[in-house]
Design a protein around this motif. Sequence first.
Motif, PDB file in Angstrom:
ATOM      1  N   ALA A 153       0.818  -1.203   0.000  1.00 27.59           N
ATOM      2  CA  ALA A 153       0.000   0.000   0.000  1.00 27.59           C
ATOM      3  C   ALA A 153       0.848   1.246   0.000  1.00 27.59           C
ATOM      4  O   ALA A 153       0.405   2.300  -0.433  1.00 27.59           O
ATOM      5  CB  ALA A 153      -0.929  -0.004   1.207  1.00 27.59           C
ATOM      6  N   ASP A 154       2.060   1.166   0.495  1.00 31.60           N
ATOM      7  CA  ASP A 154       2.932   2.332   0.520  1.00 31.60           C
ATOM      8  C   ASP A 154       3.492   2.655  -0.858  1.00 31.60           C
ATOM      9  O   ASP A 154       3.888   3.788  -1.113  1.00 31.60           O
ATOM     10  CB  ASP A 154       4.087   2.109   1.504  1.00 31.60           C
ATOM     11  N   ARG A 155       3.564   1.682  -1.688  1.00 34.15           N
ATOM     12  CA  ARG A 155       4.182   1.895  -3.012  1.00 34.15           C
ATOM     13  C   ARG A 155       3.149   2.473  -3.972  1.00 34.15           C
ATOM     14  O   ARG A 155       1.943   2.298  -3.818  1.00 34.15           O
ATOM     15  CB  ARG A 155       4.739   0.586  -3.524  1.00 34.15           C
ATOM     16  N   SER A 156       3.610   3.080  -5.001  1.00 33.00           N
ATOM     17  CA  SER A 156       2.715   3.757  -5.940  1.00 33.00           C
ATOM     18  C   SER A 156       2.010   2.740  -6.841  1.00 33.00           C
ATOM     19  O   SER A 156       2.475   1.614  -7.015  1.00 33.00           O
ATOM     20  CB  SER A 156       3.514   4.759  -6.756  1.00 33.00           C
ATOM     21  N   PRO A 157       0.915   3.130  -7.465  1.00 37.98           N
ATOM     22  CA  PRO A 157       0.180   2.226  -8.354  1.00 37.98           C
ATOM     23  C   PRO A 157       0.966   1.898  -9.627  1.00 37.98           C
ATOM     24  O   PRO A 157       0.619   0.973 -10.346  1.00 37.98           O
ATOM     25  CB  PRO A 157      -1.095   2.987  -8.689  1.00 37.98           C
ATOM     26  N   ILE A 158       2.030   2.602  -9.928  1.00 40.44           N
ATOM     27  CA  ILE A 158       2.845   2.310 -11.109  1.00 40.44           C
ATOM     28  C   ILE A 158       3.470   0.932 -10.973  1.00 40.44           C
ATOM     29  O   ILE A 158       3.581   0.197 -11.951  1.00 40.44           O
ATOM     30  CB  ILE A 158       3.920   3.398 -11.303  1.00 40.44           C
ATOM     31  N   LEU A 159       3.842   0.564  -9.753  1.00 40.83           N
ATOM     32  CA  LEU A 159       4.420  -0.765  -9.564  1.00 40.83           C
ATOM     33  C   LEU A 159       3.392  -1.846  -9.860  1.00 40.83           C
ATOM     34  O   LEU A 159       3.734  -2.900 -10.404  1.00 40.83           O
ATOM     35  CB  LEU A 159       4.955  -0.912  -8.137  1.00 40.83           C
ATOM     36  N   HIS A 160       2.137  -1.596  -9.519  1.00 39.48           N
ATOM     37  CA  HIS A 160       1.090  -2.572  -9.815  1.00 39.48           C
ATOM     38  C   HIS A 160       0.964  -2.761 -11.330  1.00 39.48           C
ATOM     39  O   HIS A 160       0.860  -3.885 -11.819  1.00 39.48           O
ATOM     40  CB  HIS A 160      -0.259  -2.105  -9.243  1.00 39.48           C
ATOM     41  N   LEU A 161       0.966  -1.659 -12.069  1.00 35.72           N
ATOM     42  CA  LEU A 161       0.876  -1.724 -13.526  1.00 35.72           C
ATOM     43  C   LEU A 161       2.090  -2.406 -14.136  1.00 35.72           C
ATOM     44  O   LEU A 161       1.982  -3.189 -15.080  1.00 35.72           O
ATOM     45  CB  LEU A 161       0.713  -0.322 -14.121  1.00 35.72           C
ATOM     46  N   LEU A 162       3.265  -2.126 -13.603  1.00 39.65           N
ATOM     47  CA  LEU A 162       4.494  -2.733 -14.100  1.00 39.65           C
ATOM     48  C   LEU A 162       4.474  -4.238 -13.878  1.00 39.65           C
ATOM     49  O   LEU A 162       4.842  -5.015 -14.763  1.00 39.65           O
ATOM     50  CB  LEU A 162       5.713  -2.084 -13.412  1.00 39.65           C
ATOM     51  N   LEU A 163       4.036  -4.668 -12.703  1.00 38.80           N
ATOM     52  CA  LEU A 163       3.960  -6.087 -12.397  1.00 38.80           C
ATOM     53  C   LEU A 163       2.934  -6.773 -13.304  1.00 38.80           C
ATOM     54  O   LEU A 163       3.188  -7.863 -13.831  1.00 38.80           O
ATOM     55  CB  LEU A 163       3.591  -6.289 -10.920  1.00 38.80           C
ATOM     56  N   ALA A 164       1.785  -6.145 -13.549  1.00 40.47           N
ATOM     57  CA  ALA A 164       0.765  -6.721 -14.418  1.00 40.47           C
ATOM     58  C   ALA A 164       1.277  -6.837 -15.851  1.00 40.47           C
ATOM     59  O   ALA A 164       1.053  -7.836 -16.537  1.00 40.47           O
ATOM     60  CB  ALA A 164      -0.500  -5.876 -14.369  1.00 40.47           C
ATOM     61  N   ALA A 165       2.009  -5.822 -16.328  1.00 42.77           N
ATOM     62  CA  ALA A 165       2.554  -5.859 -17.687  1.00 42.77           C
ATOM     63  C   ALA A 165       3.601  -6.954 -17.813  1.00 42.77           C
ATOM     64  O   ALA A 165       3.675  -7.652 -18.829  1.00 42.77           O
ATOM     65  CB  ALA A 165       3.148  -4.502 -18.044  1.00 42.77           C
ATOM     66  N   LEU A 166       4.426  -7.130 -16.804  1.00 34.89           N
ATOM     67  CA  LEU A 166       5.463  -8.153 -16.835  1.00 34.89           C
ATOM     68  C   LEU A 166       4.846  -9.542 -16.867  1.00 34.89           C
ATOM     69  O   LEU A 166       5.256 -10.400 -17.659  1.00 34.89           O
ATOM     70  CB  LEU A 166       6.385  -7.996 -15.615  1.00 34.89           C
TER      71      LEU A 166
END
Length: 188
Positions: A14-27
């Motif tokens: 939750a502390d990390r930005s939503p960009i990491l979520h998108l990056l993980l989904a793309a990977l």
Amino acid sequence: MKPPIDKPAKPPMADRSPILHLLLAALVGGAVAFVLSQLQFSLWIEPTASRDSAPPVIEVAPESVPQVSASPFPGAGAPKPLANGLRVRNASPHTVRVVLLSQQSNQAARPTATPYRAPIHWDFAPNEGSKGGLLLSLPEGNLTLQTGDVLVAFALDGSQRYWGPYVVGETSGLTQSAALEWQLEIAP
């Protein structure tokens, strides 16, 4: 004083930005797409008819064969020679175009006008008319040549072959038969 209330603990993501979520989904999506693209599928279709059954054979009794005349028009023979007409024989293995530049008939009345009419052309398949020649005509009627008309022929197949120019009544290669018909033979 009131005791401090403990706040619930935040999840680590939750502390990390939503960009990491998108990056993980793309990977993960890219890895799945790569794996699926490497798979090969084959499809076999079996014939439904058995090998023992042959297709049906239809037998037809031959009918009488009609007699075909040598001329495309029944009852018509070869065209009669036309005085000052033009008969062309393409004895070459090339598709050929024959072009005629005919002179204006009343050149003396208009000395400043061009001395020739618009060019007219005919196309011949390889060896077309090689036996008896083809008598050329115009849509308006018979074609008659005059002294000074110019004929040239060239291949249409890219071989860069040409024949002529032939000036009627002045150059060799264009001969006149006993029936006063002009004849042009395109030889290989």
